[in-house]
Design a protein around this motif. Structure first.
Motif, PDB file in Angstrom:
ATOM      1  N   ALA A 187       0.824  -1.207   0.000  1.00  0.00           N
ATOM      2  CA  ALA A 187       0.000   0.000   0.000  1.00  0.00           C
ATOM      3  C   ALA A 187       0.863   1.263   0.000  1.00  0.00           C
ATOM      4  CB  ALA A 187      -0.943  -0.004   1.196  1.00  0.00           C
ATOM      5  N   HIS A 188       1.851   1.282   0.872  1.00  0.00           N
ATOM      6  CA  HIS A 188       2.745   2.443   1.001  1.00  0.00           C
ATOM      7  C   HIS A 188       4.169   1.920   1.100  1.00  0.00           C
ATOM      8  CE1 HIS A 188      -0.760   4.930   1.584  1.00  0.00           C
ATOM      9  NE2 HIS A 188      -1.167   4.067   2.502  1.00  0.00           N
ATOM     10  N   ILE A 189       4.980   2.269   0.131  1.00  0.00           N
ATOM     11  CA  ILE A 189       6.327   1.719   0.033  1.00  0.00           C
ATOM     12  C   ILE A 189       7.155   1.991   1.284  1.00  0.00           C
ATOM     13  CG2 ILE A 189       7.533   3.615  -1.160  1.00  0.00           C
ATOM     14  CD1 ILE A 189       7.825   0.152  -2.476  1.00  0.00           C
ATOM     15  N   GLN A 190       7.121   3.210   1.826  1.00  0.00           N
ATOM     16  CA  GLN A 190       7.959   3.527   2.984  1.00  0.00           C
ATOM     17  C   GLN A 190       7.525   2.745   4.219  1.00  0.00           C
ATOM     18  OE1 GLN A 190      10.931   5.331   2.822  1.00  0.00           O
ATOM     19  NE2 GLN A 190      11.129   4.240   4.759  1.00  0.00           N
ATOM     20  N   ALA A 236       6.248  -0.236   4.208  1.00  0.00           N
ATOM     21  CA  ALA A 236       6.739  -1.603   3.988  1.00  0.00           C
ATOM     22  C   ALA A 236       8.248  -1.678   4.217  1.00  0.00           C
ATOM     23  CB  ALA A 236       6.378  -2.080   2.590  1.00  0.00           C
ATOM     24  N   VAL A 237       8.987  -0.695   3.730  1.00  0.00           N
ATOM     25  CA  VAL A 237      10.434  -0.645   3.949  1.00  0.00           C
ATOM     26  C   VAL A 237      10.725  -0.600   5.442  1.00  0.00           C
ATOM     27  CG1 VAL A 237      12.476   0.844   3.718  1.00  0.00           C
ATOM     28  CG2 VAL A 237      11.043   0.367   1.717  1.00  0.00           C
ATOM     29  N   ASP A 238      10.018   0.263   6.167  1.00  0.00           N
ATOM     30  CA  ASP A 238      10.231   0.374   7.618  1.00  0.00           C
ATOM     31  C   ASP A 238       9.980  -0.959   8.313  1.00  0.00           C
ATOM     32  OD1 ASP A 238      10.809   3.044   7.224  1.00  0.00           O
ATOM     33  OD2 ASP A 238       8.859   3.766   7.971  1.00  0.00           O
ATOM     34  N   PHE A 239       8.930  -1.665   7.897  1.00  0.00           N
ATOM     35  CA  PHE A 239       8.623  -2.964   8.497  1.00  0.00           C
ATOM     36  C   PHE A 239       9.787  -3.935   8.297  1.00  0.00           C
ATOM     37  CE2 PHE A 239       7.241  -7.331   8.320  1.00  0.00           C
ATOM     38  CZ  PHE A 239       6.480  -7.448   9.470  1.00  0.00           C
ATOM     39  N   TYR A 240      10.218  -4.099   7.054  1.00  0.00           N
ATOM     40  CA  TYR A 240      11.267  -5.083   6.768  1.00  0.00           C
ATOM     41  C   TYR A 240      12.625  -4.675   7.326  1.00  0.00           C
ATOM     42  CZ  TYR A 240       8.070  -8.086   4.356  1.00  0.00           C
ATOM     43  OH  TYR A 240       7.032  -8.944   4.095  1.00  0.00           O
ATOM     44  N   GLU A 241      12.936  -3.395   7.319  1.00  0.00           N
ATOM     45  CA  GLU A 241      14.181  -2.961   7.968  1.00  0.00           C
ATOM     46  C   GLU A 241      14.120  -3.255   9.465  1.00  0.00           C
ATOM     47  OE1 GLU A 241      14.729   1.154   6.851  1.00  0.00           O
ATOM     48  OE2 GLU A 241      15.924   0.590   5.094  1.00  0.00           O
ATOM     49  N   GLY A 242      12.939  -3.129  10.053  1.00  0.00           N
ATOM     50  CA  GLY A 242      12.760  -3.394  11.477  1.00  0.00           C
ATOM     51  C   GLY A 242      12.986  -4.838  11.872  1.00  0.00           C
ATOM     52  N   ILE A 243      12.935  -5.752  10.897  1.00  0.00           N
ATOM     53  CA  ILE A 243      13.204  -7.155  11.215  1.00  0.00           C
ATOM     54  C   ILE A 243      14.504  -7.640  10.562  1.00  0.00           C
ATOM     55  CG2 ILE A 243      10.814  -7.752  11.748  1.00  0.00           C
ATOM     56  CD1 ILE A 243      10.635  -9.069   8.945  1.00  0.00           C
ATOM     57  N   GLY A 244      15.394  -6.682  10.284  1.00  0.00           N
ATOM     58  CA  GLY A 244      16.746  -7.045   9.879  1.00  0.00           C
ATOM     59  C   GLY A 244      17.022  -7.129   8.388  1.00  0.00           C
ATOM     60  N   PHE A 245      16.083  -6.751   7.552  1.00  0.00           N
ATOM     61  CA  PHE A 245      16.329  -6.765   6.114  1.00  0.00           C
ATOM     62  C   PHE A 245      17.095  -5.510   5.713  1.00  0.00           C
ATOM     63  CE2 PHE A 245      13.298 -10.072   6.320  1.00  0.00           C
ATOM     64  CZ  PHE A 245      13.201 -10.720   5.091  1.00  0.00           C
ATOM     65  N   THR A 246      17.928  -5.622   4.696  1.00  0.00           N
ATOM     66  CA  THR A 246      18.606  -4.462   4.130  1.00  0.00           C
ATOM     67  C   THR A 246      17.807  -3.967   2.931  1.00  0.00           C
ATOM     68  OG1 THR A 246      20.000  -5.844   2.724  1.00  0.00           O
ATOM     69  CG2 THR A 246      20.892  -5.224   4.877  1.00  0.00           C
ATOM     70  N   THR A 247      17.983  -2.709   2.586  1.00  0.00           N
ATOM     71  CA  THR A 247      17.174  -2.064   1.565  1.00  0.00           C
ATOM     72  C   THR A 247      18.043  -1.576   0.422  1.00  0.00           C
ATOM     73  OG1 THR A 247      15.696  -1.296   3.310  1.00  0.00           O
ATOM     74  CG2 THR A 247      15.510  -0.209   1.193  1.00  0.00           C
ATOM     75  N   GLU A 248      17.545  -1.746  -0.790  1.00  0.00           N
ATOM     76  CA  GLU A 248      18.204  -1.206  -1.977  1.00  0.00           C
ATOM     77  C   GLU A 248      17.137  -0.602  -2.883  1.00  0.00           C
ATOM     78  OE1 GLU A 248      21.247  -2.550  -5.550  1.00  0.00           O
ATOM     79  OE2 GLU A 248      20.392  -4.088  -4.263  1.00  0.00           O
ATOM     80  N   ASP A 249      17.278   0.683  -3.164  1.00  0.00           N
ATOM     81  CA  ASP A 249      16.340   1.377  -4.049  1.00  0.00           C
ATOM     82  C   ASP A 249      16.770   1.111  -5.479  1.00  0.00           C
ATOM     83  OD1 ASP A 249      14.756   3.119  -5.518  1.00  0.00           O
ATOM     84  OD2 ASP A 249      14.964   4.763  -4.095  1.00  0.00           O
ATOM     85  N   ILE A 250      15.930   0.430  -6.226  1.00  0.00           N
ATOM     86  CA  ILE A 250      16.252   0.050  -7.594  1.00  0.00           C
ATOM     87  C   ILE A 250      15.685   1.068  -8.587  1.00  0.00           C
ATOM     88  CG2 ILE A 250      15.977  -1.801  -9.323  1.00  0.00           C
ATOM     89  CD1 ILE A 250      17.771  -2.496  -6.955  1.00  0.00           C
ATOM     90  N   GLY A 251      14.760   1.889  -8.130  1.00  0.00           N
ATOM     91  CA  GLY A 251      14.097   2.851  -9.012  1.00  0.00           C
ATOM     92  C   GLY A 251      12.731   2.303  -9.407  1.00  0.00           C
ATOM     93  N   GLY A 252      11.700   2.842  -8.823  1.00  0.00           N
ATOM     94  CA  GLY A 252      10.356   2.346  -9.095  1.00  0.00           C
ATOM     95  C   GLY A 252       9.909   1.288  -8.111  1.00  0.00           C
ATOM     96  N   HIS A 253      10.856   0.613  -7.527  1.00  0.00           N
ATOM     97  CA  HIS A 253      10.541  -0.347  -6.467  1.00  0.00           C
ATOM     98  C   HIS A 253      11.779  -0.524  -5.591  1.00  0.00           C
ATOM     99  CE1 HIS A 253      11.801  -2.773 -10.021  1.00  0.00           C
ATOM    100  NE2 HIS A 253      12.530  -3.394  -9.131  1.00  0.00           N
ATOM    101  N   ILE A 254      11.585  -1.195  -4.478  1.00  0.00           N
ATOM    102  CA  ILE A 254      12.651  -1.360  -3.487  1.00  0.00           C
ATOM    103  C   ILE A 254      12.888  -2.853  -3.267  1.00  0.00           C
ATOM    104  CG2 ILE A 254      13.335  -0.905  -1.086  1.00  0.00           C
ATOM    105  CD1 ILE A 254      12.933   1.698  -2.501  1.00  0.00           C
ATOM    106  N   HIS A 255      14.151  -3.244  -3.213  1.00  0.00           N
ATOM    107  CA  HIS A 255      14.505  -4.609  -2.829  1.00  0.00           C
ATOM    108  C   HIS A 255      14.808  -4.610  -1.334  1.00  0.00           C
ATOM    109  CE1 HIS A 255      16.003  -6.170  -7.007  1.00  0.00           C
ATOM    110  NE2 HIS A 255      14.814  -5.590  -7.077  1.00  0.00           N
TER     111      HIS A 255
END
Length: 140
Positions: A33-36, A38-57
């Motif tokens: 629903a909201h990219i940020q 979702a990013v905050d959720f996954y970073e909060g459980i130890g995932f790393t983030t990479e902005d690919i452009g248009g979506h986030i890994h």
């Protein structure tokens, strides 16, 4: 002569099997629903983030989720919520110690445990629900 060509054919099939490509990791697209959020959720459980452009890994070890913001939040339909579907949308494998560490992390961060934990000598597993309703299972 016919026998010899059959043996050669069988050998060729065997060598192809040994030399074929092996998939090491996989990525799954999660509409969110909201990219940020979702990013905050996954970073909060130890995932790393990479902005690919248009979506986030978001990645953790060999698991990668491609977060893509849905144009319409009603398009977000986790498979785990479908009648007759399985209880998870993605399955992540770890070892016993890693599973315990993840469980402690989930509890400390008030992450919803949707199923489990099931602890046993042979197989242990638990499933969380993310902030978009996806159920991610972890097993060892």
């Amino acid at each position: 002569m016919g026998e010899h060509s059959a043996q050669e054919e069988k050998r060729d099939e065997t060598s192809v099997g040994k030399d074929r490509a092996r998939i090491k990791n996989a990525s799954f697209v999660l509409l969110v629903a909201h990219i940020q959020d979702a990013v905050d959720f996954y970073e909060g459980i130890g995932f790393t983030t990479e902005d690919i452009g248009g979506h986030i890994h978001v990645s953790h070890g060999g698991a990668t989720f491609i977060l893509h913001e849905a144009a319409n939040p009603s398009d977000i339909r986790p498979c785990s919520s479908a009648e007759g579907g399985v209880y998870f949308d993605a399955f992540c494998y770890t070892d016993k110690q890693g599973l315990r560490q993840l469980y402690d992390l989930f509890i400390a961060n008030h992450i919803e445990i949707a199923r489990g934990p099931i602890w046993s000598e042979g197989w242990s597993e638990l499933t969380i629900r993310d902030n978009n309703g996806y159920c991610i299972a972890f097993g060892a």
